[in-house]
Design a protein around this motif. Sequence first.
Motif, PDB file in Angstrom:
ATOM      1  N   PHE A 154       9.508 -25.637 -27.445  1.00  0.00           N
ATOM      2  CA  PHE A 154       9.191 -27.041 -27.668  1.00  0.00           C
ATOM      3  C   PHE A 154      10.337 -27.754 -28.391  1.00  0.00           C
ATOM      4  O   PHE A 154      11.067 -27.135 -29.166  1.00  0.00           O
ATOM      5  N   GLY A 155      10.461 -29.052 -28.128  1.00  0.00           N
ATOM      6  CA  GLY A 155      11.414 -29.901 -28.837  1.00  0.00           C
ATOM      7  C   GLY A 155      12.836 -29.399 -28.734  1.00  0.00           C
ATOM      8  O   GLY A 155      13.330 -29.072 -27.655  1.00  0.00           O
ATOM      9  N   MET A 156      13.511 -29.326 -29.887  1.00  0.00           N
ATOM     10  CA  MET A 156      14.923 -28.926 -29.920  1.00  0.00           C
ATOM     11  C   MET A 156      15.127 -27.496 -29.421  1.00  0.00           C
ATOM     12  O   MET A 156      16.216 -27.134 -28.990  1.00  0.00           O
ATOM     13  N   LEU A 157      14.069 -26.688 -29.447  1.00  0.00           N
ATOM     14  CA  LEU A 157      14.175 -25.310 -28.958  1.00  0.00           C
ATOM     15  C   LEU A 157      14.246 -25.290 -27.432  1.00  0.00           C
ATOM     16  O   LEU A 157      14.961 -24.476 -26.847  1.00  0.00           O
ATOM     17  N   ALA A 158      13.517 -26.195 -26.795  1.00  0.00           N
ATOM     18  CA  ALA A 158      13.617 -26.331 -25.333  1.00  0.00           C
ATOM     19  C   ALA A 158      15.006 -26.829 -24.961  1.00  0.00           C
ATOM     20  O   ALA A 158      15.594 -26.382 -23.972  1.00  0.00           O
ATOM     21  N   GLU A 159      15.558 -27.730 -25.778  1.00  0.00           N
ATOM     22  CA  GLU A 159      16.920 -28.204 -25.518  1.00  0.00           C
ATOM     23  C   GLU A 159      17.930 -27.071 -25.692  1.00  0.00           C
ATOM     24  O   GLU A 159      18.868 -26.946 -24.908  1.00  0.00           O
ATOM     25  N   ALA A 160      17.744 -26.238 -26.710  1.00  0.00           N
ATOM     26  CA  ALA A 160      18.680 -25.139 -26.985  1.00  0.00           C
ATOM     27  C   ALA A 160      18.664 -24.076 -25.888  1.00  0.00           C
ATOM     28  O   ALA A 160      19.692 -23.456 -25.604  1.00  0.00           O
ATOM     29  N   THR A 161      17.508 -23.862 -25.264  1.00  0.00           N
ATOM     30  CA  THR A 161      17.395 -22.837 -24.220  1.00  0.00           C
ATOM     31  C   THR A 161      17.507 -23.405 -22.804  1.00  0.00           C
ATOM     32  O   THR A 161      17.640 -22.650 -21.849  1.00  0.00           O
ATOM     33  N   SER A 162      17.394 -24.722 -22.690  1.00  0.00           N
ATOM     34  CA  SER A 162      17.409 -25.426 -21.395  1.00  0.00           C
ATOM     35  C   SER A 162      16.200 -25.095 -20.529  1.00  0.00           C
ATOM     36  O   SER A 162      16.228 -25.292 -19.314  1.00  0.00           O
ATOM     37  N   ILE A 163      15.139 -24.558 -21.146  1.00  0.00           N
ATOM     38  CA  ILE A 163      13.894 -24.303 -20.426  1.00  0.00           C
ATOM     39  C   ILE A 163      12.725 -24.624 -21.353  1.00  0.00           C
ATOM     40  O   ILE A 163      12.875 -24.667 -22.573  1.00  0.00           O
ATOM     41  N   THR A 164      11.562 -24.836 -20.770  1.00  0.00           N
ATOM     42  CA  THR A 164      10.372 -25.085 -21.586  1.00  0.00           C
ATOM     43  C   THR A 164       9.410 -23.903 -21.572  1.00  0.00           C
ATOM     44  O   THR A 164       8.567 -23.791 -22.452  1.00  0.00           O
ATOM     45  N   GLU A 165       9.554 -23.026 -20.574  1.00  0.00           N
ATOM     46  CA  GLU A 165       8.648 -21.881 -20.470  1.00  0.00           C
ATOM     47  C   GLU A 165       9.291 -20.791 -19.627  1.00  0.00           C
ATOM     48  O   GLU A 165      10.046 -21.085 -18.696  1.00  0.00           O
ATOM     49  N   GLU A 166       8.966 -19.540 -19.964  1.00  0.00           N
ATOM     50  CA  GLU A 166       9.413 -18.408 -19.156  1.00  0.00           C
ATOM     51  C   GLU A 166       8.444 -17.248 -19.326  1.00  0.00           C
ATOM     52  O   GLU A 166       7.684 -17.195 -20.286  1.00  0.00           O
ATOM     53  N   GLN A 167       8.493 -16.328 -18.371  1.00  0.00           N
ATOM     54  CA  GLN A 167       7.721 -15.090 -18.420  1.00  0.00           C
ATOM     55  C   GLN A 167       8.695 -13.965 -18.742  1.00  0.00           C
ATOM     56  O   GLN A 167       9.768 -13.897 -18.150  1.00  0.00           O
TER      57      GLN A 167
END
Length: 78
Positions: free
Chosen positions: A8-21
């Motif tokens: 979420f938030g800046m963490l989604a920006e840092a990883t360039s994804i919002t969800e993964e398995q």
Amino acid sequence: MQLTIKYFGMLAEATSITEEQLQIDNCSVSELVEKLIHQYPALDKKDFKVAVNQQLVNHNYIINNKAEIALLPPFAGG
């Protein structure tokens, strides 16, 4: 075990994804965080909390199969 990781938030920006398995061996939250930082080095400089199945947990918490993990940035209330 299979995990769903949500960013979420800046963490989604840092990883360039919002969800993964992820397929991962049994582990604690701290072990998972170490693996995620290895995969996404930008997370290392970020401050965040970890929720497992919608409950905030400490880094010693042992994650179970099919858990939903959320990495949550700091948030302000008001």
